[in-house]
Motif scaffolding. Structure first.
Motif, PDB file in Angstrom:
ATOM      1  N   UNK A 448      -5.572 -13.602   7.155  1.00 52.71           N
ATOM      2  CA  UNK A 448      -4.402 -12.981   6.507  1.00 52.71           C
ATOM      3  C   UNK A 448      -3.254 -12.889   7.507  1.00 52.71           C
ATOM      4  N   UNK A 449      -3.578 -12.524   8.751  1.00 58.09           N
ATOM      5  CA  UNK A 449      -2.551 -12.481   9.789  1.00 58.09           C
ATOM      6  C   UNK A 449      -1.947 -13.849  10.040  1.00 58.09           C
ATOM      7  N   UNK A 450      -2.787 -14.869  10.058  1.00 57.06           N
ATOM      8  CA  UNK A 450      -2.314 -16.237  10.259  1.00 57.06           C
ATOM      9  C   UNK A 450      -1.376 -16.651   9.120  1.00 57.06           C
ATOM     10  N   UNK A 451      -1.782 -16.332   7.873  1.00 59.60           N
ATOM     11  CA  UNK A 451      -0.948 -16.681   6.729  1.00 59.60           C
ATOM     12  C   UNK A 451       0.401 -15.968   6.795  1.00 59.60           C
ATOM     13  N   UNK A 452       0.403 -14.710   7.204  1.00 57.75           N
ATOM     14  CA  UNK A 452       1.665 -13.969   7.299  1.00 57.75           C
ATOM     15  C   UNK A 452       2.593 -14.597   8.332  1.00 57.75           C
ATOM     16  N   UNK A 453       2.034 -15.092   9.435  1.00 57.86           N
ATOM     17  CA  UNK A 453       2.860 -15.768  10.441  1.00 57.86           C
ATOM     18  C   UNK A 453       3.435 -17.076   9.895  1.00 57.86           C
ATOM     19  N   UNK A 454       2.596 -17.807   9.152  1.00 60.97           N
ATOM     20  CA  UNK A 454       3.071 -19.061   8.545  1.00 60.97           C
ATOM     21  C   UNK A 454       4.228 -18.788   7.588  1.00 60.97           C
ATOM     22  N   UNK A 455       4.085 -17.754   6.758  1.00 62.19           N
ATOM     23  CA  UNK A 455       5.140 -17.419   5.800  1.00 62.19           C
ATOM     24  C   UNK A 455       6.402 -16.937   6.510  1.00 62.19           C
ATOM     25  N   UNK A 456       6.219 -16.178   7.592  1.00 59.73           N
ATOM     26  CA  UNK A 456       7.374 -15.705   8.364  1.00 59.73           C
ATOM     27  C   UNK A 456       8.138 -16.874   8.968  1.00 59.73           C
ATOM     28  N   UNK A 457       7.393 -17.848   9.505  1.00 62.44           N
ATOM     29  CA  UNK A 457       8.031 -19.040  10.082  1.00 62.44           C
ATOM     30  C   UNK A 457       8.794 -19.798   9.004  1.00 62.44           C
ATOM     31  N   UNK A 458       8.186 -19.909   7.813  1.00 61.68           N
ATOM     32  CA  UNK A 458       8.847 -20.626   6.716  1.00 61.68           C
ATOM     33  C   UNK A 458      10.144 -19.937   6.311  1.00 61.68           C
ATOM     34  N   UNK A 459      10.129 -18.593   6.264  1.00 58.12           N
ATOM     35  CA  UNK A 459      11.357 -17.859   5.899  1.00 58.12           C
ATOM     36  C   UNK A 459      12.448 -18.081   6.944  1.00 58.12           C
ATOM     37  N   UNK A 460      12.061 -17.988   8.220  1.00 58.48           N
ATOM     38  CA  UNK A 460      13.049 -18.156   9.282  1.00 58.48           C
ATOM     39  C   UNK A 460      13.558 -19.596   9.342  1.00 58.48           C
ATOM     40  N   UNK A 461      12.683 -20.553   9.022  1.00 56.70           N
ATOM     41  CA  UNK A 461      13.120 -21.952   8.976  1.00 56.70           C
ATOM     42  C   UNK A 461      14.160 -22.126   7.869  1.00 56.70           C
ATOM     43  N   UNK A 462      13.907 -21.485   6.734  1.00 58.96           N
ATOM     44  CA  UNK A 462      14.851 -21.582   5.620  1.00 58.96           C
ATOM     45  C   UNK A 462      16.190 -20.952   5.987  1.00 58.96           C
ATOM     46  N   UNK A 463      16.121 -19.797   6.678  1.00 61.07           N
ATOM     47  CA  UNK A 463      17.363 -19.123   7.086  1.00 61.07           C
ATOM     48  C   UNK A 463      18.129 -19.942   8.122  1.00 61.07           C
ATOM     49  N   UNK A 464      17.397 -20.769   8.893  1.00 60.80           N
ATOM     50  CA  UNK A 464      18.034 -21.590   9.926  1.00 60.80           C
ATOM     51  C   UNK A 464      18.444 -22.960   9.402  1.00 60.80           C
ATOM     52  N   UNK A 465      18.430 -23.118   8.076  1.00 60.31           N
ATOM     53  CA  UNK A 465      18.863 -24.383   7.498  1.00 60.31           C
ATOM     54  C   UNK A 465      17.855 -25.501   7.661  1.00 60.31           C
ATOM     55  N   UNK A 466      16.578 -25.151   7.760  1.00 61.03           N
ATOM     56  CA  UNK A 466      15.534 -26.158   7.844  1.00 61.03           C
ATOM     57  C   UNK A 466      15.114 -26.523   9.244  1.00 61.03           C
ATOM     58  N   UNK A 467      15.704 -25.879  10.254  1.00 66.45           N
ATOM     59  CA  UNK A 467      15.356 -26.197  11.645  1.00 66.45           C
ATOM     60  C   UNK A 467      14.141 -25.390  12.087  1.00 66.45           C
ATOM     61  N   UNK A 468      13.230 -26.040  12.819  1.00 63.69           N
ATOM     62  CA  UNK A 468      12.038 -25.361  13.327  1.00 63.69           C
ATOM     63  C   UNK A 468      12.338 -24.708  14.669  1.00 63.69           C
ATOM     64  N   UNK A 469      11.673 -23.577  14.902  1.00 59.80           N
ATOM     65  CA  UNK A 469      11.791 -22.881  16.180  1.00 59.80           C
ATOM     66  C   UNK A 469      10.415 -22.869  16.828  1.00 59.80           C
ATOM     67  N   UNK A 470      10.280 -23.616  17.919  1.00 64.70           N
ATOM     68  CA  UNK A 470       8.966 -23.744  18.557  1.00 64.70           C
ATOM     69  C   UNK A 470       8.435 -22.414  19.069  1.00 64.70           C
ATOM     70  N   UNK A 471       9.327 -21.468  19.334  1.00 65.56           N
ATOM     71  CA  UNK A 471       8.901 -20.161  19.852  1.00 65.56           C
ATOM     72  C   UNK A 471       8.163 -19.338  18.793  1.00 65.56           C
ATOM     73  N   UNK A 472       8.291 -19.750  17.531  1.00 63.26           N
ATOM     74  CA  UNK A 472       7.619 -19.013  16.463  1.00 63.26           C
ATOM     75  C   UNK A 472       6.205 -19.533  16.207  1.00 63.26           C
TER      76      UNK A 472
END
Length: 747
Positions: A448-472
């Protein structure tokens, strides 16, 4: 294929006929098919058209036997029967069913003989014979047109009009095309016409208009079940292995396999209805949708360790290494343990089962001098309420729901239980031990913790216009992603709540994410869940299979009697029923055997097996005979007795049979997911099935008593439905209250 390029197939019903042939004829037939594929015009084969039906051909198998074939195309042939040369050949019919579009072969002579064998003996004639009452025709309520619209083979309609008893009907069904048998038995069992049309006929109806003269097109449709490979044909000829149906997919099942689901889906059904087959074919279907790759994005899992091994071998049989290379097949507890050990690599805790955990509870209570608590009750409270609901604090436990737990407890008692569970977990930590429930709950939290991190990364990627952040990402240099794309679960009714939470978090919430098969009537463990409360919504995506391919009608009826009037859930808060559950197979009635004591009962079991061995018509390989008993001690004792009679016992353990070539023996729990030609269920005595300790709960904890009684019924139901051909029930003293009077009166 050969130099001639001839294709030779075997119609499904023909293999049943071939199994009954003399061994020498079976060997001649196997040679025949090789000669035919080399050159069907070889003089010795004497290939010629029959006069009765121009679509049928005859070819010589041996001096006395002939193969009957349909010519689908120039070099494409279908064997529909193997008959003695002196048999009647002018009452044969081959055609294309107008509903299913499949090829059907009918031998009216054989069908009528099968019916006549089942006619009741005429009563003694009195001096003045009264006018005999005309027997009621079974299918008088339906017209020929209605029966034809349901898919009944038209050549059989005149014969169907003569049926007046169930035995006669079973005689017809034995040799009738499959759909005809399914339709007639469904109507006979009281299913309304519209329901039969909707549930039996429509799922197998051809999608396109049917040309009755195009046999080649008919041979390609799912309704025409054929064997084509030499290996499959050899299995049919040898007849020692009845597992061919394990990978056969009925058209009704195929629709469930190939459907696209918008979310989690569930397929239910009674024993032998092919739920596991559906799960296996679903896996293959999902693999075929994948892009090429080397990863394993599909998980196939189940609760039982030896079932997981069986699923792997059957998946290999279905699609070979190529299919298996894209699928992870895992016992769900082992999967959870792997997740935990990935996160805690230094942990060396030993995992113990429920019986060991109850012993530790008992030891703790003894050390504390606590006499007011039952160790089994405390263990169930801890696993089902505290771990099951991921209760983390005493305050949360005071608020936790205890639905189905039975005994009401006060706020003060909850405080005592919480304190005892804290001491218990501390005790396990000191001992370096943990339970499978703890492992599952820990794995669920991690996923569940892993899934929450995946979803958080997806939200932040969307907010960043589709760019990935390796630090996440996960810090390991790899990109964090879901472990699987699709998850298929067999025997879904047995999984713990924590298992479901773990699995839900392992795959993205998309179309075709979770596919589960199971039957709550076969729930033999204490794990009871409502999937909706765990984030798995199957509403509107549930289907049920009702036709048994393994168990005879006679065994089925006795097994259903065991369940009684008890209510069963459907994994989602509603009731599950086996209404409409039926079989087209027929056999002998289950037999009951009563003995004065356990020693005499064991001798009686050995004598029965010796009786089978001495009769060439009854003798079968010992590995197709199983004996299940209530306890491990009884399993050891029956094994010892068989050994004295020269009968080799093979123990069934958690990971399957330990040895080859002997009679399989184990507790009822061990036989989940297995199947045999003959089942002996021993020790089915009052006080053993159910256990005497369950009976003591009747007044002290009525709700728990009901749950335990239901579980005991399910266990006996599972044991009885492992059999294909026969069930023999043994007991000593008073029989179990679960056994019906028709069985116990035979003892």
């Amino acid at each position: 294929m050969t130099a001639w390029g001839v294709t030779l197939r075997l119609l499904d019903k023909a293999d049943k006929e071939i199994l009954k042939l003399p061994r020498t004829v079976k060997g001649a037939f196997f040679d025949f098919q090789h000669k035919f594929k080399t050159n069907p015009r070889t003089t010795g084969l004497k290939l010629q058209q029959l006069k009765g039906d121009s679509r049928l051909w005859s070819a010589r198998v041996s001096d006395d036997y002939r193969a009957l074939l349909i010519r689908l195309a120039d070099d494409d042939w279908l064997i529909v029967s193997v008959k003695h040369r002196k048999d009647v050949y002018d009452r044969l019919s081959a055609g294309v069913n107008q509903v299913t579009g499949g090829i059907e072969y009918v031998d009216l002579e054989v069908v009528e003989e099968s019916i006549l064998r089942r006619l009741p003996a005429p009563p003694a004639t009195p001096a003045v014979a009264p006018e005999p009452a005309k027997p009621q025709e079974l299918f008088a309520a339906w017209t020929d047109t209605q029966l034809s619209e349901l898919g009944v083979a038209e050549p059989l309609l005149p014969v169907i009009r003569t049926l007046t008893t169930e035995d006669q009907l079973l005689g017809l069904v034995e040799y009738a095309p499959q759909l005809t048998g399914e339709v007639l038995l469904a109507l006979f069992d009281g299913k309304p016409y519209d329901d039969v049309l909707d549930q039996v006929t429509t799922p197998v109806a051809a999608a396109e208009p049917v040309d009755p003269d195009d046999f080649q097109a008919a041979a390609q449709r799912p309704a025409t079940v054929v064997t084509t490979s030499d290996e499959a044909l050899r299995e049919a000829l040898e007849g020692g292995d009845f597992s061919r149906w394990k990978v056969f997919l009925h058209p009704t099942q195929a629709k469930l396999v190939e459907r696209r689901y918008s979310g989690p889906a569930r397929v239910g059904g009674g024993p032998g209805t092919g739920k596991t087959i559906v799960a296996l074919h679903r896996v293959r279907h999902l693999v075929r949708q994948l892009q090429p790759g080397r990863d394993k994005p599909i998980l196939l899992t189940t609760y039982n360790k030896n079932l997981a091994a069986d699923l792997r071998s059957r998946l290999l049989e279905l699609g070979g290494e190529e299919l298996l290379s894209r699928v992870e097949v895992s016992h769900v507890d082992q999967l959870a343990l792997r997740i935990v050990r990935e996160a805690e690599p230094g942990s060396g805790k030993q995992v113990m089962d429920d019986s060991q955990a109850v012993r530790e509870w008992r030891a703790l209570l003894d050390e504390l001098g606590e006499e007011g608590w039952d160790p089994e009750f405390l263990h169930d409270e801890w696993t089902q309420v505290i771990l099951g609901q991921a209760v983390a604090t005493r305050t949360d436990y005071f608020r936790a729901r205890r639905a189905g737990r039975g005994r009401n407890i006060t706020r003060g008692e909850r405080a005592e239980i919480w304190q005892l569970t804290e001491r218990f977990t501390q005790r396990l930590d000191r001992l370096g031990r943990q339970t499978w429930d703890q492992v599952a709950e820990r794995a669920a939290r991690l996923e569940i913790g892993r899934e929450q991190r995946i979803l958080s990364i997806a939200r932040q990627r969307e907010e960043a216009g589709g760019l990935d952040n390796i630090h996440l990402q996960d810090g390991s240099g790899g990109w964090l992603r879901y472990r699987y794309r699709h998850i298929v679960v067999d025997e879904a009714q047995d999984l713990r709540p924590a298992h479901w939470k773990m699995l839900r978090a392992m795959a993205p919430r998309e179309a075709d994410d979770l596919f589960l098969v199971g039957d709550t009537h076969q729930r033999i463990y204490k794990n009871q869940v409502t999937l909706g409360s765990l984030g798995i919504n199957i509403r509107g995506r549930s289907s049920k299979l009702s036709l048994s391919y393994r168990t005879t009608r006679q065994i089925l009826r006795s097994a259903l009697d065991v369940l009684g009037e008890t209510d069963y859930d459907d994994l989602d808060g509603s009731q599950e029923t086996l209404a409409g559950y039926r079989s087209v197979l027929s056999g002998r009635q289950p037999s009951g055997h009563s003995f004065p004591d356990w020693a005499a009962e064991r001798e009686g079991i050995a004598a029965l097996i010796e009786e089978w061995d001495a009769d060439s018509d009854l003798s079968i390989p010992h590995e197709q005979i199983a004996i299940c008993v209530p306890t491990n001690q009884m399993a050891s004792e029956i094994g010892y007795t068989l050994g004295l009679h020269g009968i080799r016992p093979v123990e069934i353990r958690a990971d399957g049979p330990h040895g080859d070539g002997g009679v399989h023996i184990g507790t009822m729990f061990r036989f989940k997911g297995l199947e045999y030609q003959r089942m002996i269920i021993a020790g089915v005595a009052d006080g053993l099935v159910p256990r005497e300790s369950v009976n003591r709960l009747r007044t002290s904890d009525p709700a728990r008593y009901r749950h335990e009684m239901q579980r005991a019924r399910s266990l006996l139901f599972v044991a009885a439905t492992r059999a294909r051909d026969s069930v023999d029930v043994f007991w000593h003293g008073a029989p179990s209250p679960f056994l019906g009077s028709a069985l116990t009166q035979q003892g």
